[in-house]
Write a protein that holds these residues in place. Structure first.
Motif, PDB file in Angstrom:
ATOM      1  N   ARG A  72     -11.551   1.477  -0.304  1.00 60.00           N
ATOM      2  CA  ARG A  72     -10.388   0.711   0.151  1.00 60.00           C
ATOM      3  C   ARG A  72      -9.088   1.446  -0.200  1.00 60.00           C
ATOM      4  NH1 ARG A  72      -9.685  -3.176   3.893  1.00 60.00           N
ATOM      5  NH2 ARG A  72      -8.564  -4.966   3.118  1.00 60.00           N
ATOM      6  N   GLN A  73      -9.030   2.022  -1.399  1.00 60.28           N
ATOM      7  CA  GLN A  73      -7.840   2.768  -1.801  1.00 60.28           C
ATOM      8  C   GLN A  73      -7.641   3.995  -0.914  1.00 60.28           C
ATOM      9  OE1 GLN A  73      -8.797   3.291  -5.938  1.00 60.28           O
ATOM     10  NE2 GLN A  73      -7.533   1.545  -6.567  1.00 60.28           N
ATOM     11  N   VAL A  77      -4.476   5.032   1.460  1.00 60.47           N
ATOM     12  CA  VAL A  77      -3.851   6.358   1.409  1.00 60.47           C
ATOM     13  C   VAL A  77      -3.762   6.945   2.812  1.00 60.47           C
ATOM     14  CG1 VAL A  77      -4.184   8.749   0.635  1.00 60.47           C
ATOM     15  CG2 VAL A  77      -4.469   6.865  -0.987  1.00 60.47           C
ATOM     16  N   ASP A  78      -4.813   6.835   3.581  1.00 57.82           N
ATOM     17  CA  ASP A  78      -4.803   7.344   4.956  1.00 57.82           C
ATOM     18  C   ASP A  78      -3.702   6.682   5.787  1.00 57.82           C
ATOM     19  OD1 ASP A  78      -6.949   9.005   4.429  1.00 57.82           O
ATOM     20  OD2 ASP A  78      -8.451   7.636   5.264  1.00 57.82           O
ATOM     21  N   GLY A 112      -2.165   9.933 -11.292  1.00 55.77           N
ATOM     22  CA  GLY A 112      -1.152  10.437 -12.215  1.00 55.77           C
ATOM     23  C   GLY A 112       0.184  10.722 -11.558  1.00 55.77           C
ATOM     24  N   ILE A 113       0.526   9.892 -10.574  1.00 54.12           N
ATOM     25  CA  ILE A 113       1.818  10.048  -9.891  1.00 54.12           C
ATOM     26  C   ILE A 113       2.580   8.737  -9.987  1.00 54.12           C
ATOM     27  CG2 ILE A 113       1.060  11.892  -8.359  1.00 54.12           C
ATOM     28  CD1 ILE A 113       0.600   9.817  -6.190  1.00 54.12           C
ATOM     29  N   GLY A 114       3.814   8.724  -9.496  1.00 50.48           N
ATOM     30  CA  GLY A 114       4.626   7.537  -9.666  1.00 50.48           C
ATOM     31  C   GLY A 114       5.114   6.873  -8.401  1.00 50.48           C
ATOM     32  N   LYS A 115       4.997   7.548  -7.253  1.00 52.01           N
ATOM     33  CA  LYS A 115       5.523   6.936  -6.039  1.00 52.01           C
ATOM     34  C   LYS A 115       4.868   7.535  -4.798  1.00 52.01           C
ATOM     35  CE  LYS A 115       9.595   9.888  -6.217  1.00 52.01           C
ATOM     36  NZ  LYS A 115      11.043   9.908  -6.229  1.00 52.01           N
ATOM     37  N   ARG A 116       5.086   6.863  -3.675  1.00 46.91           N
ATOM     38  CA  ARG A 116       4.436   7.234  -2.423  1.00 46.91           C
ATOM     39  C   ARG A 116       4.834   8.624  -1.953  1.00 46.91           C
ATOM     40  NH1 ARG A 116       3.534   3.218   2.560  1.00 46.91           N
ATOM     41  NH2 ARG A 116       3.154   1.959   0.730  1.00 46.91           N
ATOM     42  N   SER A 117       6.089   9.005  -2.115  1.00 50.53           N
ATOM     43  CA  SER A 117       6.515  10.323  -1.649  1.00 50.53           C
ATOM     44  C   SER A 117       5.744  11.439  -2.351  1.00 50.53           C
ATOM     45  CB  SER A 117       8.021  10.511  -1.838  1.00 50.53           C
ATOM     46  OG  SER A 117       8.368  10.384  -3.193  1.00 50.53           O
TER      47      SER A 117
END
Length: 124
Positions: A72-73, A77-78, A112-117
């Motif tokens: 689902r995740q 992402v796609d 290990g990231i903080g945002k969509r960009s």
């Protein structure tokens, strides 16, 4: 500094809470005659060097393992890579905006990231 004949040393730190990283840059042999100009130049240079450093690190670490995500995740992402907003993703998957946000928070934590960009940048 005298021991190593560095002359005047100017330093500047950059903390980037969006990528949970920071850099500290120092320059030796800086003219000590105009400290305000030197600091102004560092204010301009340090963020650029910080960005270049992060891009270099990202290029080295660009392998992202989507297998740590649930099916689902990965589906979310796609859809995000396609440019869909949270609202559009929620509509397409028949879930609430709040649930979409929860999924993305879990995705960011796993990767290990903080945002969509950052997610998009890692996948393109």
């Amino acid at each position: 500094m005298k021991r190593f004949s560095l002359g005047v040393v100017a330093a500047h730190g950059v903390i980037d809470p969006f990528v949970n990283a920071g850099t500290y840059i120092s320059f030796s042999g800086v003219p000590g005659t105009q400290p305000k100009r030197t600091l102004a130049a560092l204010d301009l240079i340090a963020p650029v060097l910080h960005t270049l450093f992060l891009r270099t690190k990202q290029a080295e670490e660009s392998t992202i393992d989507l297998m740590v995500l649930t099916d689902r995740q990965r589906e979310l992402v796609d859809l995000a890579v396609m440019g869909l907003s949270d609202k559009a993703i929620a509509s397409r998957l028949a879930i609430s905006d709040h649930t979409v946000g929860n999924h993305f928070r879990a995705i960011y934590a796993k990767l290990g990231i903080g945002k969509r960009s950052q997610l998009i940048a890692l996948l393109k």
